[in-house]
Design a protein around this motif. Structure first.
Motif, PDB file in Angstrom:
ATOM      1  N   ASN A 112       0.826  -1.205   0.000  1.00 28.01           N
ATOM      2  CA  ASN A 112       0.000   0.000   0.000  1.00 28.01           C
ATOM      3  C   ASN A 112       0.862   1.258   0.000  1.00 28.01           C
ATOM      4  N   LEU A 113       1.938   1.233   0.781  1.00 24.47           N
ATOM      5  CA  LEU A 113       2.847   2.369   0.851  1.00 24.47           C
ATOM      6  C   LEU A 113       3.492   2.632  -0.510  1.00 24.47           C
ATOM      7  N   LEU A 114       3.940   1.569  -1.161  1.00 24.96           N
ATOM      8  CA  LEU A 114       4.599   1.722  -2.454  1.00 24.96           C
ATOM      9  C   LEU A 114       3.632   2.180  -3.535  1.00 24.96           C
ATOM     10  N   ARG A 115       2.399   1.670  -3.485  1.00 27.83           N
ATOM     11  CA  ARG A 115       1.384   2.124  -4.446  1.00 27.83           C
ATOM     12  C   ARG A 115       1.152   3.627  -4.325  1.00 27.83           C
ATOM     13  N   GLN A 116       1.028   4.113  -3.100  1.00 32.49           N
ATOM     14  CA  GLN A 116       0.795   5.537  -2.881  1.00 32.49           C
ATOM     15  C   GLN A 116       1.960   6.375  -3.409  1.00 32.49           C
ATOM     16  N   LEU A 117       3.183   5.907  -3.180  1.00 31.62           N
ATOM     17  CA  LEU A 117       4.350   6.640  -3.667  1.00 31.62           C
ATOM     18  C   LEU A 117       4.352   6.709  -5.193  1.00 31.62           C
ATOM     19  N   ASN A 118       4.020   5.581  -5.827  1.00 38.00           N
ATOM     20  CA  ASN A 118       3.979   5.559  -7.286  1.00 38.00           C
ATOM     21  C   ASN A 118       2.862   6.451  -7.834  1.00 38.00           C
ATOM     22  N   GLU A 119       1.734   6.479  -7.154  1.00 35.88           N
ATOM     23  CA  GLU A 119       0.624   7.339  -7.583  1.00 35.88           C
ATOM     24  C   GLU A 119       0.983   8.813  -7.486  1.00 35.88           C
ATOM     25  N   GLN A 120       1.959   9.135  -6.637  1.00 36.58           N
ATOM     26  CA  GLN A 120       2.433  10.518  -6.507  1.00 36.58           C
ATOM     27  C   GLN A 120       3.489  10.870  -7.554  1.00 36.58           C
ATOM     28  N   GLY A 121       3.804   9.914  -8.432  1.00 34.58           N
ATOM     29  CA  GLY A 121       4.720  10.187  -9.538  1.00 34.58           C
ATOM     30  C   GLY A 121       6.109   9.600  -9.406  1.00 34.58           C
ATOM     31  N   LEU A 122       6.391   8.876  -8.315  1.00 30.65           N
ATOM     32  CA  LEU A 122       7.720   8.291  -8.121  1.00 30.65           C
ATOM     33  C   LEU A 122       7.896   7.091  -9.052  1.00 30.65           C
ATOM     34  N   THR A 123       9.004   7.067  -9.782  1.00 27.08           N
ATOM     35  CA  THR A 123       9.353   5.911 -10.605  1.00 27.08           C
ATOM     36  C   THR A 123       9.954   4.844  -9.701  1.00 27.08           C
ATOM     37  N   ILE A 124       9.437   3.615  -9.790  1.00 26.42           N
ATOM     38  CA  ILE A 124       9.889   2.541  -8.897  1.00 26.42           C
ATOM     39  C   ILE A 124      10.345   1.339  -9.718  1.00 26.42           C
ATOM     40  N   LEU A 125      11.533   0.844  -9.388  1.00 29.89           N
ATOM     41  CA  LEU A 125      12.034  -0.409  -9.945  1.00 29.89           C
ATOM     42  C   LEU A 125      12.163  -1.401  -8.808  1.00 29.89           C
ATOM     43  N   LEU A 126      11.418  -2.480  -8.907  1.00 36.75           N
ATOM     44  CA  LEU A 126      11.317  -3.485  -7.848  1.00 36.75           C
ATOM     45  C   LEU A 126      11.902  -4.803  -8.328  1.00 36.75           C
ATOM     46  N   THR A 127      12.757  -5.427  -7.525  1.00 37.70           N
ATOM     47  CA  THR A 127      13.156  -6.804  -7.802  1.00 37.70           C
ATOM     48  C   THR A 127      12.436  -7.710  -6.816  1.00 37.70           C
ATOM     49  N   THR A 128      11.954  -8.829  -7.307  1.00 35.57           N
ATOM     50  CA  THR A 128      11.224  -9.744  -6.431  1.00 35.57           C
ATOM     51  C   THR A 128      11.179 -11.141  -7.043  1.00 35.57           C
ATOM     52  N   HIS A 129      10.986 -12.146  -6.202  1.00 37.02           N
ATOM     53  CA  HIS A 129      10.665 -13.474  -6.710  1.00 37.02           C
ATOM     54  C   HIS A 129       9.279 -13.898  -6.219  1.00 37.02           C
ATOM     55  N   TYR A 130       8.533 -12.919  -5.656  1.00 33.54           N
ATOM     56  CA  TYR A 130       7.155 -13.188  -5.226  1.00 33.54           C
ATOM     57  C   TYR A 130       6.198 -12.875  -6.373  1.00 33.54           C
ATOM     58  N   ILE A 131       5.527 -13.891  -6.884  1.00 37.33           N
ATOM     59  CA  ILE A 131       4.595 -13.730  -8.002  1.00 37.33           C
ATOM     60  C   ILE A 131       3.487 -12.757  -7.655  1.00 37.33           C
ATOM     61  N   GLU A 132       2.877 -12.943  -6.505  1.00 34.93           N
ATOM     62  CA  GLU A 132       1.746 -12.106  -6.104  1.00 34.93           C
ATOM     63  C   GLU A 132       2.153 -10.643  -6.022  1.00 34.93           C
TER      64      GLU A 132
END
Length: 278
Positions: free
Chosen positions: A173-193
């Motif tokens: 939820n925190l990351l979604r809000q940051l992205n909605e404010q215009g922040l470009t986010i690059l995430l690495t993950t092995h979690y499908i969900e």
């Protein structure tokens, strides 16, 4: 915009990242999805300039990223997998120390800290030392610390690794809000969900190479939205269909145990790479 051009990193005779070519748009939430050892963390290391490319280049808004270009580096902030914070310091001290590293005025550090702690729901815990924080609180604090200098790009390397389900959802939820404010986010993950829930586009990475880049729905639909798992002595064999009725018709003809389910990004990865993500 982030652009990788033939980005390569080798260690002795091992190629960790192999000729990556990729563009990430301003304001995009982009995911590098792959198993441990795929080259995701090495890619983040080069984007943060902690590692230097063996060859190739990284451009930020059309400008070449190097260790000497402080003006470009200030646009980028990174959150690593490890908790890189002194255990005897409290949250306020962590933020002030970070701000002083970037020569921020004390008044600006404190104002920005108030804003970020309120945003992340950490205000009431601000005087706890790091050793007394839960894993979820530590991760939130790392996000706040990374955002203190108001970067344009946030690099997240497995940000929810080791978190419980509730803390992971709070981080999402925190990351979604940051992205909605215009922040470009690059995430690495092995979690499908995680990748399906957050990312506009994902790159499937394996053995240092990019297998495919697209939106999660498009990657799934190219394989087939419905999966029939046929349980056989040598394992589970997946069969994929774009039409649910076709999947049901195929299922009805099978004699042994079988199941019908929605296709996931992990199915896409297994079909391309021949192994699972986890």
């Amino acid at each position: 915009m982030i652009e990788l051009r033939d980005l390569t990193k080798t260690f002795d005779h091992f190629t960790a990242v192999d000729s990556l070519n990729l563009q990430i748009a301003t304001g995009e939430f982009f995911g590098l999805l792959g198993p441990n050892g795929a080259g995701k963390t090495t890619t983040i290391g080069m984007l943060s300039t902690l590692l230097l490319p063996t060859c190739g280049e990284i451009l930020i808004d059309g400008e070449l990223l190097t260790r000497k270009r402080k003006d470009i580096k200030q646009k980028v902030s990174v959150i690593t997998q490890e908790y890189s914070m002194r255990q005897d310091m409290d949250m306020d001290e962590i933020m002030e120390y970070q701000g002083r590293l970037y020569f921020m005025p004390v008044r600006q550090i404190r104002s920005r800290t108030e804003e970020l702690f309120h945003f992340a729901g950490l205000t009431e815990h601000r005087y706890k030392t790091i050793r007394k924080l839960s894993g979820g609180m530590k991760r939130k604090l790392m996000v706040c610390r990374a955002l203190l200098t108001e970067p344009e790009i946030l690099l997240l390397d497995e940000p929810t690794a080791g978190m419980d389900a509730i803390s992971r959802r709070q981080m999402w939820n925190l990351l979604r809000q940051l992205n909605e404010q215009g922040l470009t986010i690059l995430l690495t993950t092995h979690y499908i969900e995680e990748a399906q829930a957050l990312c506009h586009r994902v790159a499937l990475m394996n053995g240092g190479k990019l297998n495919d880049v697209d939106t999660p729905p498009h990657l799934i639909n190219k394989l087939g939205a419905y999966a029939v798992d046929e349980h056989q002595p040598d394992g589970i064999h997946g069969h994929f269909f774009s039409d649910r009725e076709q999947a049901i018709a195929y299922l009805s003809r099978l004699q042994g145990p079988c199941t019908l389910r929605d296709t996931t990004l992990e199915d896409v990865f297994v079909e391309q790479a021949g192994k699972r993500l986890s």
